[in-house]
Design a protein around this motif. Structure first.
Motif, PDB file in Angstrom:
ATOM      1  N   ALA A  22       0.844  -1.193   0.000  1.00 25.39           N
ATOM      2  CA  ALA A  22       0.000   0.000   0.000  1.00 25.39           C
ATOM      3  C   ALA A  22       0.879   1.242   0.000  1.00 25.39           C
ATOM      4  CB  ALA A  22      -0.926   0.010   1.214  1.00 25.39           C
ATOM      5  N   TYR A  23       0.470   2.236  -0.757  1.00 25.90           N
ATOM      6  CA  TYR A  23       1.115   3.549  -0.740  1.00 25.90           C
ATOM      7  C   TYR A  23       0.068   4.565  -0.292  1.00 25.90           C
ATOM      8  CZ  TYR A  23       4.847   1.371  -3.459  1.00 25.90           C
ATOM      9  OH  TYR A  23       5.861   0.543  -3.886  1.00 25.90           O
ATOM     10  N   ILE A  24       0.303   5.147   0.878  1.00 26.55           N
ATOM     11  CA  ILE A  24      -0.630   6.102   1.462  1.00 26.55           C
ATOM     12  C   ILE A  24       0.057   7.460   1.576  1.00 26.55           C
ATOM     13  CG2 ILE A  24      -2.144   6.630   3.401  1.00 26.55           C
ATOM     14  CD1 ILE A  24      -2.876   4.038   1.946  1.00 26.55           C
ATOM     15  N   ALA A  25      -0.466   8.457   0.883  1.00 27.32           N
ATOM     16  CA  ALA A  25       0.057   9.822   0.979  1.00 27.32           C
ATOM     17  C   ALA A  25      -0.795  10.584   1.987  1.00 27.32           C
ATOM     18  CB  ALA A  25       0.018  10.509  -0.380  1.00 27.32           C
ATOM     19  N   THR A  26      -0.135  11.290   2.894  1.00 28.12           N
ATOM     20  CA  THR A  26      -0.888  11.970   3.942  1.00 28.12           C
ATOM     21  C   THR A  26      -0.171  13.212   4.441  1.00 28.12           C
ATOM     22  OG1 THR A  26      -2.015  11.637   6.073  1.00 28.12           O
ATOM     23  CG2 THR A  26       0.159  10.620   5.824  1.00 28.12           C
ATOM     24  N   VAL A  27      -0.944  14.197   4.814  1.00 26.95           N
ATOM     25  CA  VAL A  27      -0.442  15.374   5.503  1.00 26.95           C
ATOM     26  C   VAL A  27      -0.788  15.207   6.975  1.00 26.95           C
ATOM     27  CG1 VAL A  27      -0.641  17.876   5.784  1.00 26.95           C
ATOM     28  CG2 VAL A  27      -0.692  16.882   3.496  1.00 26.95           C
ATOM     29  N   VAL A  28       0.208  15.296   7.835  1.00 24.42           N
ATOM     30  CA  VAL A  28      -0.032  15.117   9.275  1.00 24.42           C
ATOM     31  C   VAL A  28      -0.548  16.438   9.849  1.00 24.42           C
ATOM     32  CG1 VAL A  28       0.945  14.444  11.490  1.00 24.42           C
ATOM     33  CG2 VAL A  28       1.779  13.378   9.384  1.00 24.42           C
ATOM     34  N   ARG A  29      -1.851  16.565   9.908  1.00 22.69           N
ATOM     35  CA  ARG A  29      -2.464  17.785  10.444  1.00 22.69           C
ATOM     36  C   ARG A  29      -2.653  17.693  11.954  1.00 22.69           C
ATOM     37  NH1 ARG A  29      -4.842  16.601   5.589  1.00 22.69           N
ATOM     38  NH2 ARG A  29      -4.627  18.207   3.970  1.00 22.69           N
ATOM     39  N   ASN A  30      -2.762  16.459  12.439  1.00 24.42           N
ATOM     40  CA  ASN A  30      -2.949  16.230  13.867  1.00 24.42           C
ATOM     41  C   ASN A  30      -2.053  15.063  14.274  1.00 24.42           C
ATOM     42  OD1 ASN A  30      -4.173  14.877  16.293  1.00 24.42           O
ATOM     43  ND2 ASN A  30      -5.519  16.665  16.179  1.00 24.42           N
ATOM     44  N   ALA A  31      -1.035  15.352  15.062  1.00 24.06           N
ATOM     45  CA  ALA A  31      -0.057  14.325  15.438  1.00 24.06           C
ATOM     46  C   ALA A  31      -0.711  13.192  16.213  1.00 24.06           C
ATOM     47  CB  ALA A  31       1.061  14.953  16.261  1.00 24.06           C
ATOM     48  N   GLU A  32      -1.684  13.509  17.038  1.00 18.49           N
ATOM     49  CA  GLU A  32      -2.339  12.474  17.844  1.00 18.49           C
ATOM     50  C   GLU A  32      -3.078  11.468  16.951  1.00 18.49           C
ATOM     51  OE1 GLU A  32      -5.634  12.134  21.465  1.00 18.49           O
ATOM     52  OE2 GLU A  32      -4.725  14.074  20.960  1.00 18.49           O
ATOM     53  N   THR A  33      -3.747  11.978  15.903  1.00 16.19           N
ATOM     54  CA  THR A  33      -4.452  11.097  14.977  1.00 16.19           C
ATOM     55  C   THR A  33      -3.470  10.218  14.208  1.00 16.19           C
ATOM     56  OG1 THR A  33      -6.273  12.664  14.712  1.00 16.19           O
ATOM     57  CG2 THR A  33      -5.991  11.012  12.974  1.00 16.19           C
ATOM     58  N   PHE A  34      -2.370  10.822  13.753  1.00 18.00           N
ATOM     59  CA  PHE A  34      -1.371  10.054  13.006  1.00 18.00           C
ATOM     60  C   PHE A  34      -0.735   8.988  13.901  1.00 18.00           C
ATOM     61  CE2 PHE A  34       2.891   9.220  11.348  1.00 18.00           C
ATOM     62  CZ  PHE A  34       2.586   8.894  10.038  1.00 18.00           C
ATOM     63  N   ASN A  35      -0.437   9.325  15.144  1.00 18.99           N
ATOM     64  CA  ASN A  35       0.142   8.354  16.072  1.00 18.99           C
ATOM     65  C   ASN A  35      -0.843   7.225  16.367  1.00 18.99           C
ATOM     66  OD1 ASN A  35       2.508   9.804  16.221  1.00 18.99           O
ATOM     67  ND2 ASN A  35       1.884  10.954  18.053  1.00 18.99           N
ATOM     68  N   CYS A  36      -2.127   7.561  16.407  1.00 19.92           N
ATOM     69  CA  CYS A  36      -3.172   6.551  16.595  1.00 19.92           C
ATOM     70  C   CYS A  36      -3.153   5.561  15.436  1.00 19.92           C
ATOM     71  CB  CYS A  36      -4.531   7.230  16.701  1.00 19.92           C
ATOM     72  SG  CYS A  36      -5.948   6.097  16.786  1.00 19.92           S
ATOM     73  N   PHE A  37      -2.987   6.081  14.221  1.00 20.06           N
ATOM     74  CA  PHE A  37      -2.910   5.211  13.040  1.00 20.06           C
ATOM     75  C   PHE A  37      -1.652   4.341  13.091  1.00 20.06           C
ATOM     76  CE2 PHE A  37      -1.114   4.525   8.793  1.00 20.06           C
ATOM     77  CZ  PHE A  37      -2.115   3.751   8.228  1.00 20.06           C
ATOM     78  N   ALA A  38      -0.525   4.946  13.437  1.00 21.85           N
ATOM     79  CA  ALA A  38       0.740   4.201  13.484  1.00 21.85           C
ATOM     80  C   ALA A  38       0.658   3.054  14.484  1.00 21.85           C
ATOM     81  CB  ALA A  38       1.884   5.150  13.826  1.00 21.85           C
ATOM     82  N   LYS A  39       0.063   3.311  15.648  1.00 14.53           N
ATOM     83  CA  LYS A  39      -0.065   2.267  16.679  1.00 14.53           C
ATOM     84  C   LYS A  39      -1.016   1.167  16.222  1.00 14.53           C
ATOM     85  CE  LYS A  39      -1.066   1.451  21.564  1.00 14.53           C
ATOM     86  NZ  LYS A  39      -1.817   0.222  21.245  1.00 14.53           N
ATOM     87  N   ALA A  40      -2.154   1.566  15.639  1.00 12.52           N
ATOM     88  CA  ALA A  40      -3.127   0.577  15.185  1.00 12.52           C
ATOM     89  C   ALA A  40      -2.535  -0.294  14.077  1.00 12.52           C
ATOM     90  CB  ALA A  40      -4.394   1.271  14.691  1.00 12.52           C
ATOM     91  N   ALA A  41      -1.748   0.320  13.197  1.00  6.83           N
ATOM     92  CA  ALA A  41      -1.106  -0.436  12.118  1.00  6.83           C
ATOM     93  C   ALA A  41      -0.107  -1.438  12.692  1.00  6.83           C
ATOM     94  CB  ALA A  41      -0.416   0.518  11.147  1.00  6.83           C
ATOM     95  N   ALA A  42       0.699  -0.988  13.647  1.00  7.59           N
ATOM     96  CA  ALA A  42       1.688  -1.871  14.265  1.00  7.59           C
ATOM     97  C   ALA A  42       1.006  -3.030  14.988  1.00  7.59           C
ATOM     98  CB  ALA A  42       2.563  -1.078  15.227  1.00  7.59           C
ATOM     99  N   ASP A  43      -0.094  -2.738  15.689  1.00  5.37           N
ATOM    100  CA  ASP A  43      -0.833  -3.785  16.398  1.00  5.37           C
ATOM    101  C   ASP A  43      -1.412  -4.813  15.425  1.00  5.37           C
ATOM    102  OD1 ASP A  43      -0.253  -2.550  18.770  1.00  5.37           O
ATOM    103  OD2 ASP A  43      -2.211  -1.569  18.977  1.00  5.37           O
ATOM    104  N   ALA A  44      -1.724  -4.359  14.209  1.00  7.01           N
ATOM    105  CA  ALA A  44      -2.280  -5.256  13.189  1.00  7.01           C
ATOM    106  C   ALA A  44      -1.183  -5.925  12.372  1.00  7.01           C
ATOM    107  CB  ALA A  44      -3.211  -4.473  12.271  1.00  7.01           C
ATOM    108  N   LYS A  45       0.077  -5.753  12.837  1.00  2.00           N
ATOM    109  CA  LYS A  45       1.245  -6.330  12.162  1.00  2.00           C
ATOM    110  C   LYS A  45       1.421  -5.801  10.741  1.00  2.00           C
ATOM    111  CE  LYS A  45       1.199 -10.539  14.983  1.00  2.00           C
ATOM    112  NZ  LYS A  45       2.105  -9.880  15.940  1.00  2.00           N
TER     113      LYS A  45
END
Length: 273
Positions: free
Chosen positions: A214-237
């Protein structure tokens, strides 16, 4: 050189009081160090005239421009591949995928009005659209499928038949409420028991493919939301790395001065081994 401009037409397709019509021209630079081929792509798009009114799905976002430049810069990654986009919005990425010769392009969105506008944009650009009522388009070389997809409701059976080689998304990491559903859908699309991807570039390159990616392009407008995504992705391996700097695309939009390319991150996401 073409320039982005509002398009006026008497055609009923373009008669929307809350939309404007833009022409986006991707043009090659003589100083291009990424893409070796000349690019001349013109996309005609119906877009929201005011994204503040909630019509965000029909707005043109920087990440969509960046992802489109990435596709045009590295056409060998996407050529002959089955590509599946999440949150396709106005459909610009789909037009570029069709241009570089993707074998199949599935554009999806969870908003029905956005989906209707996307289909009209495909028609504006003479892109052959696969519709359920037109079986004869199944063998069309340039077919693009526009599909309603709700991340919250999507099941494995809904996605099983697609088995994309590449999943794409632009500015789809924006709401922490949607993050778990987005990660779940990404996991299902990237999971495959067979049909491994082909290597596109030399061994060790960040653009090498070995299975769905997957290639996902994103602008980090809210660090908390982006960190939430990063953690959820890591938890999902899911492995997510930012390749925006090392594989920066060509600047095919030199005239678009308001477009800040440096604000966009490009994430490469794969299933962890």
């Amino acid at each position: 050189m073409h320039f982005m401009r509002n398009l006026l037409s008497k055609d009923s397709l373009l008669n929307k009081t809350n939309h404007i019509y833009k022409e986006i021209s991707f043009v090659s630079s003589t100083h291009d160090n990424v893409s070796s081929s000349l690019i001349s792509v013109v996309a005609r798009l119906s877009c929201s005239s005011n994204m503040l009114e909630g019509d965000t799905g029909c707005s043109l976002w920087p990440s969509s421009l960046f992802l489109s430049e990435f596709i045009l810069s590295y056409p060998e990654i996407f050529s002959t591949k089955c590509c599946f986009e999440l949150g396709s919005g106005v459909g610009l990425v789909g037009i570029c995928l069709n241009y570089v010769g993707a074998s199949k392009v599935i554009l999806t969105d969870g908003d029905t009005s956005t989906l209707t506008n996307m289909k009209e944009n495909m028609e504006l650009n003479n892109v052959c659209i696969k519709l359920e009522d037109f079986e004869e388009l199944k063998e069309s070389k340039n077919k693009v499928e526009c599909k309603y997809l709700s991340w919250e409701e999507a099941s494995e059976s809904d996605l099983r038949g697609y088995q994309p080689d590449i999943v794409l998304g632009a500015d789809i990491v924006y709401d922490p409420v949607c993050v778990p559903h987005l990660v779940r859908v990404l996991s299902m699309l990237l999971r495959r028991d067979s049909k491994q991807g082909e290597v596109n570039r030399k061994s060790g390159d960040e653009l090498e493919m070995d299975g769905p990616v997957a290639y996902i392009a994103t602008v980090v407008r809210n660090a908390e939301t982006f960190n939430c995504f990063a953690k959820a992705a890591a938890d999902a391996k899911l492995s997510a790395i930012n390749i925006g700097s090392s594989t920066a695309p060509s600047n095919f939009l030199p005239y678009m001065l308001s477009y800040d390319r440096s604000s966009v991150q490009l994430l490469k996401i794969t299933l962890s081994s």
